[in-house]
Write a protein that holds these residues in place. Structure first.
Motif, PDB file in Angstrom:
ATOM      1  N   UNK A  72       0.838  -1.201   0.000  1.00 18.76           N
ATOM      2  CA  UNK A  72       0.000   0.000   0.000  1.00 18.76           C
ATOM      3  C   UNK A  72       0.866   1.242   0.000  1.00 18.76           C
ATOM      4  N   UNK A  73       0.386   2.262  -0.699  1.00 15.13           N
ATOM      5  CA  UNK A  73       1.004   3.581  -0.649  1.00 15.13           C
ATOM      6  C   UNK A  73      -0.108   4.575  -0.348  1.00 15.13           C
ATOM      7  N   UNK A  74       0.091   5.377   0.698  1.00 17.47           N
ATOM      8  CA  UNK A  74      -0.953   6.302   1.160  1.00 17.47           C
ATOM      9  C   UNK A  74      -0.446   7.732   1.054  1.00 17.47           C
ATOM     10  N   UNK A  75      -1.232   8.591   0.396  1.00 21.65           N
ATOM     11  CA  UNK A  75      -0.949  10.025   0.311  1.00 21.65           C
ATOM     12  C   UNK A  75      -1.376  10.631   1.645  1.00 21.65           C
ATOM     13  N   UNK A  76      -0.414  11.126   2.414  1.00 24.60           N
ATOM     14  CA  UNK A  76      -0.711  11.605   3.763  1.00 24.60           C
ATOM     15  C   UNK A  76      -1.486  12.921   3.758  1.00 24.60           C
ATOM     16  N   UNK A  77      -1.289  13.756   2.743  1.00 24.58           N
ATOM     17  CA  UNK A  77      -1.999  15.041   2.697  1.00 24.58           C
ATOM     18  C   UNK A  77      -3.491  14.825   2.453  1.00 24.58           C
ATOM     19  N   UNK A  78      -3.806  13.949   1.504  1.00 25.27           N
ATOM     20  CA  UNK A  78      -5.202  13.682   1.170  1.00 25.27           C
ATOM     21  C   UNK A  78      -5.793  12.545   1.997  1.00 25.27           C
ATOM     22  N   UNK A  79      -4.938  11.837   2.762  1.00 34.14           N
ATOM     23  CA  UNK A  79      -5.348  10.649   3.503  1.00 34.14           C
ATOM     24  C   UNK A  79      -6.078   9.681   2.574  1.00 34.14           C
ATOM     25  N   UNK A  80      -5.422   9.378   1.464  1.00 37.22           N
ATOM     26  CA  UNK A  80      -6.016   8.598   0.386  1.00 37.22           C
ATOM     27  C   UNK A  80      -5.036   7.517  -0.054  1.00 37.22           C
ATOM     28  N   UNK A  81      -5.533   6.320  -0.324  1.00 38.11           N
ATOM     29  CA  UNK A  81      -4.693   5.225  -0.805  1.00 38.11           C
ATOM     30  C   UNK A  81      -4.448   5.399  -2.301  1.00 38.11           C
ATOM     31  N   UNK A  82      -3.165   5.491  -2.670  1.00 41.98           N
ATOM     32  CA  UNK A  82      -2.761   5.686  -4.063  1.00 41.98           C
ATOM     33  C   UNK A  82      -2.548   4.340  -4.741  1.00 41.98           C
TER      34      UNK A  82
END
Length: 156
Positions: A72-82
């Motif tokens: 998993x890779x998670x965009x911390x700013x958007x709190x969204x799984x990329x």
């Protein structure tokens, strides 16, 4: 006396804010996670560059029957799984490149995703029932640059 107190408080606030640094590792090369153990491992990273751009990733591992690993890779700013990929023993839809041998299964896949520059991301690797040599995944995070727009040349 009140002016000195207010001034002292202002200086303390400025110092406090300026001393707090983001400990997230800025990455401009390969970054990866690997394990031979059951459980979840994580790593924080920050991209470098300008704009958005493609990033190549790779994942692979060996599992016993009933085993799996998840990247998993998670965009911390958007709190969204990329990126979210699941690799299970015997699952032919996840990039497996060989049949089961010696009671273990090999899964491997690579692809590209679009990431933003100067953004914090969290990498995760969750594993259960790994065979040797385990599982891992990573990203080639060179400095991200906006791809140049191509101009159409007109011939007259």
């Amino acid at each position: 006396m009140k002016k000195w107190t207010i001034g002292l408080l202002a200086i303390q606030m400025i110092l406090l804010c300026s001393c707090q640094k983001d400990d997230t590792l800025i990455v401009t090369s390969w970054i990866g996670l690997q394990t031979k153990e059951n459980g979840t491992i994580e790593k924080m990273l920050k991209t470098k560059g300008d704009g958005v751009g493609p990033v190549t990733w790779w994942a692979g591992g060996y599992t016993w029957q009933g085993g799996y690993f998840i990247v998993e890779l998670i965009d911390m700013k958007k709190n969204e799984t990329v990126l979210h990929k699941v690799y299970r023993y015997g699952d032919s839809e996840t990039g497996n490149d060989e049949l089961p041998k010696f009671k273990w299964w090999h899964s491997e896949e690579k692809d590209r995703i679009i990431l933003a520059a100067n953004r914090a991301y969290k990498m995760k690797l969750q594993a259960q029932g790994l065979a040797q040599p385990g599982a891992g995944w990573g990203l080639w995070l060179y400095e991200i640059r906006e791809e140049p727009k191509r101009r159409e040349s007109r011939r007259e």
